[in-house]
Motif scaffolding. Structure first.
Motif, PDB file in Angstrom:
ATOM      1  N   SER A 168     -19.552  22.293  19.624  1.00  0.00           N
ATOM      2  CA  SER A 168     -19.899  21.044  20.312  1.00  0.00           C
ATOM      3  C   SER A 168     -21.209  20.521  19.748  1.00  0.00           C
ATOM      4  N   GLU A 169     -21.285  19.210  19.558  1.00  0.00           N
ATOM      5  CA  GLU A 169     -22.468  18.615  18.955  1.00  0.00           C
ATOM      6  C   GLU A 169     -23.652  18.659  19.907  1.00  0.00           C
ATOM      7  N   ALA A 170     -24.827  18.651  19.313  1.00  0.00           N
ATOM      8  CA  ALA A 170     -26.048  18.618  20.115  1.00  0.00           C
ATOM      9  C   ALA A 170     -26.143  17.278  20.840  1.00  0.00           C
ATOM     10  N   PRO A 171     -26.479  17.282  22.117  1.00  0.00           N
ATOM     11  CA  PRO A 171     -26.619  16.010  22.838  1.00  0.00           C
ATOM     12  C   PRO A 171     -27.855  15.247  22.369  1.00  0.00           C
ATOM     13  N   ALA A 172     -27.863  13.968  22.652  1.00  0.00           N
ATOM     14  CA  ALA A 172     -29.028  13.155  22.305  1.00  0.00           C
ATOM     15  C   ALA A 172     -30.215  13.547  23.188  1.00  0.00           C
ATOM     16  N   ALA A 173     -31.402  13.287  22.689  1.00  0.00           N
ATOM     17  CA  ALA A 173     -32.605  13.558  23.484  1.00  0.00           C
ATOM     18  C   ALA A 173     -32.573  12.719  24.758  1.00  0.00           C
ATOM     19  N   ASP A 174     -32.891  13.341  25.890  1.00  0.00           N
ATOM     20  CA  ASP A 174     -32.861  12.608  27.153  1.00  0.00           C
ATOM     21  C   ASP A 174     -34.271  12.158  27.551  1.00  0.00           C
ATOM     22  N   LEU A 175     -34.343  11.391  28.628  1.00  0.00           N
ATOM     23  CA  LEU A 175     -35.630  10.844  29.070  1.00  0.00           C
ATOM     24  C   LEU A 175     -36.616  11.940  29.471  1.00  0.00           C
ATOM     25  N   GLU A 176     -36.099  13.044  29.998  1.00  0.00           N
ATOM     26  CA  GLU A 176     -37.003  14.119  30.415  1.00  0.00           C
ATOM     27  C   GLU A 176     -37.738  14.713  29.211  1.00  0.00           C
ATOM     28  N   ASN A 177     -36.997  14.903  28.108  1.00  0.00           N
ATOM     29  CA  ASN A 177     -37.649  15.404  26.895  1.00  0.00           C
ATOM     30  C   ASN A 177     -38.617  14.367  26.330  1.00  0.00           C
ATOM     31  N   LEU A 178     -38.235  13.090  26.424  1.00  0.00           N
ATOM     32  CA  LEU A 178     -39.131  12.034  25.969  1.00  0.00           C
ATOM     33  C   LEU A 178     -40.404  12.014  26.805  1.00  0.00           C
ATOM     34  N   ALA A 179     -40.270  12.275  28.109  1.00  0.00           N
ATOM     35  CA  ALA A 179     -41.444  12.304  28.982  1.00  0.00           C
ATOM     36  C   ALA A 179     -42.400  13.414  28.576  1.00  0.00           C
ATOM     37  N   ILE A 180     -41.849  14.568  28.204  1.00  0.00           N
ATOM     38  CA  ILE A 180     -42.703  15.675  27.739  1.00  0.00           C
ATOM     39  C   ILE A 180     -43.470  15.261  26.496  1.00  0.00           C
ATOM     40  N   GLN A 181     -42.776  14.577  25.562  1.00  0.00           N
ATOM     41  CA  GLN A 181     -43.417  14.130  24.322  1.00  0.00           C
ATOM     42  C   GLN A 181     -44.530  13.120  24.616  1.00  0.00           C
ATOM     43  N   ILE A 182     -44.243  12.170  25.510  1.00  0.00           N
ATOM     44  CA  ILE A 182     -45.236  11.140  25.830  1.00  0.00           C
ATOM     45  C   ILE A 182     -46.475  11.766  26.466  1.00  0.00           C
ATOM     46  N   ARG A 183     -46.280  12.690  27.385  1.00  0.00           N
ATOM     47  CA  ARG A 183     -47.428  13.362  28.016  1.00  0.00           C
ATOM     48  C   ARG A 183     -48.266  14.096  26.978  1.00  0.00           C
ATOM     49  N   ALA A 184     -47.581  14.763  26.011  1.00  0.00           N
ATOM     50  CA  ALA A 184     -48.313  15.500  24.984  1.00  0.00           C
ATOM     51  C   ALA A 184     -49.135  14.551  24.119  1.00  0.00           C
ATOM     52  N   ILE A 185     -48.571  13.396  23.759  1.00  0.00           N
ATOM     53  CA  ILE A 185     -49.302  12.429  22.914  1.00  0.00           C
ATOM     54  C   ILE A 185     -50.496  11.848  23.677  1.00  0.00           C
ATOM     55  N   ILE A 186     -50.265  11.491  24.949  1.00  0.00           N
ATOM     56  CA  ILE A 186     -51.363  10.948  25.755  1.00  0.00           C
ATOM     57  C   ILE A 186     -52.511  11.957  25.834  1.00  0.00           C
ATOM     58  N   ASP A 187     -52.168  13.211  26.116  1.00  0.00           N
ATOM     59  CA  ASP A 187     -53.210  14.233  26.280  1.00  0.00           C
ATOM     60  C   ASP A 187     -53.987  14.478  24.993  1.00  0.00           C
ATOM     61  N   GLN A 188     -53.343  14.263  23.829  1.00  0.00           N
ATOM     62  CA  GLN A 188     -54.026  14.492  22.551  1.00  0.00           C
ATOM     63  C   GLN A 188     -55.061  13.408  22.259  1.00  0.00           C
ATOM     64  N   TYR A 189     -54.769  12.172  22.666  1.00  0.00           N
ATOM     65  CA  TYR A 189     -55.608  11.055  22.226  1.00  0.00           C
ATOM     66  C   TYR A 189     -56.391  10.380  23.360  1.00  0.00           C
ATOM     67  N   GLN A 190     -56.228  10.818  24.569  1.00  0.00           N
ATOM     68  CA  GLN A 190     -56.879  10.151  25.701  1.00  0.00           C
ATOM     69  C   GLN A 190     -58.321  10.632  25.860  1.00  0.00           C
ATOM     70  N   ASP A 191     -59.227   9.680  26.131  1.00  0.00           N
ATOM     71  CA  ASP A 191     -60.620  10.029  26.408  1.00  0.00           C
ATOM     72  C   ASP A 191     -60.758  10.516  27.844  1.00  0.00           C
ATOM     73  N   SER A 192     -61.838  11.242  28.094  1.00  0.00           N
ATOM     74  CA  SER A 192     -62.103  11.760  29.437  1.00  0.00           C
ATOM     75  C   SER A 192     -62.261  10.597  30.424  1.00  0.00           C
ATOM     76  N   GLY A 193     -61.573  10.695  31.570  1.00  0.00           N
ATOM     77  CA  GLY A 193     -61.661   9.666  32.601  1.00  0.00           C
ATOM     78  C   GLY A 193     -60.780   8.462  32.341  1.00  0.00           C
ATOM     79  N   GLN A 194     -60.175   8.363  31.182  1.00  0.00           N
ATOM     80  CA  GLN A 194     -59.317   7.226  30.852  1.00  0.00           C
ATOM     81  C   GLN A 194     -57.972   7.355  31.558  1.00  0.00           C
ATOM     82  N   ILE A 195     -57.408   6.248  31.974  1.00  0.00           N
ATOM     83  CA  ILE A 195     -56.091   6.218  32.601  1.00  0.00           C
ATOM     84  C   ILE A 195     -55.107   5.561  31.640  1.00  0.00           C
ATOM     85  N   THR A 196     -54.016   6.231  31.389  1.00  0.00           N
ATOM     86  CA  THR A 196     -52.977   5.714  30.500  1.00  0.00           C
ATOM     87  C   THR A 196     -51.654   5.751  31.238  1.00  0.00           C
TER      88      THR A 196
END
Length: 233
Positions: A173-201
């Motif tokens: 069976s083929e691998a399913p497409a990436a879902d929103l939950e996995n995308l949310a994990i990626q977005i949180r990781a990117i925000i945490d890498q580049y966000q300044d202290s006290g900044q809201i994103t």
């Protein structure tokens, strides 16, 4: 006449095993060795060896070979055969003696479920986010053996004197497409890498195919209550 008619005709078999020129004792010993030996099972590139006794199976009763061969010889050396031999050369026909074989399907199925399925079957995996960078790791296809077909083929191999290799039918069976939950994990990781202290994103997304929404707000590596308001309309 007796010596000729008692000879085993070319092409005769016992349980599919050629027996020309062999005594009943030799045939019994040979078949016991064959059925005690392991069969080869292939799950794709993985080779597995399995003996019937590993599953507690007694496949055949070789003690019936001698009387069955005597019976076959008696047919060849009958009075009718003798009378025919007076007028024409004897042409004995090859015979095939079948030996009942009992390979318990339930034992084979249980072995497949407890030993093979957990080891080799895999579930498909959607692309996973790279939480240490940007992007996704590739997804993985899944594989699952056809247990019903495997049971039948293994039972047949156990009971065969020659065809003792099994290739398990595996469905993929083929691998399913990436879902929103996995995308949310990626977005949180990117925000945490580049966000300044006290900044809201905050990031708000909508999947046009499913109408599922994603609204993430982060500050100092923590989720906070989102403030963006949007609809799918």
């Amino acid at each position: 006449f007796m010596a000729h008619c008692a000879a085993t005709p070319v092409g005769s078999t016992v349980a599919g095993y050629p027996i020309e020129g062999l005594s009943a004792e030799t045939i019994e010993s040979s078949l016991n060795a064959i059925y005690d030996a392991p069969i080869q099972i292939f799950y794709e590139d993985n080779e597995i060896q399995l003996r019937a006794k590993d599953l507690g199976l007694e496949l055949i009763d070789t003690s019936v070979i001698a009387p069955r061969m005597k019976e076959a010889a008696g047919t060849q050396c009958s009075a009718k055969s003798f009378l025919r031999s007076i007028f024409s050369p004897i042409q004995n026909q090859p015979f095939a003696i079948d030996i009942p074989c009992h390979a318990d399907d339930a034992a084979i199925r249980q072995w497949l479920k407890t030993e093979i399925k957990p080891r080799y079957d895999t579930s498909p995996v959607a692309p996973q986010p790279n939480t240490q960078g940007i992007g996704f790791y590739p997804g993985q296809s899944g594989r699952e053996m056809n247990i019903d077909a495997a049971v039948n083929e293994i039972a047949a191999a156990f009971c065969s004197a020659s065809e003792r290799t099994v290739k398990i039918l595996v469905n993929t069976s083929e691998a399913p497409a990436a879902d929103l939950e996995n995308l949310a994990i990626q977005i949180r990781a990117i925000i945490d890498q580049y966000q300044d202290s006290g900044q809201i994103t905050e990031v708000a997304l909508i999947d046009p195919k499913t109408d599922k929404t994603l609204d993430i707000a982060r500050c100092d590596r923590q989720d906070i209550t989102p403030e963006i308001s949007f609809t799918a309309a």
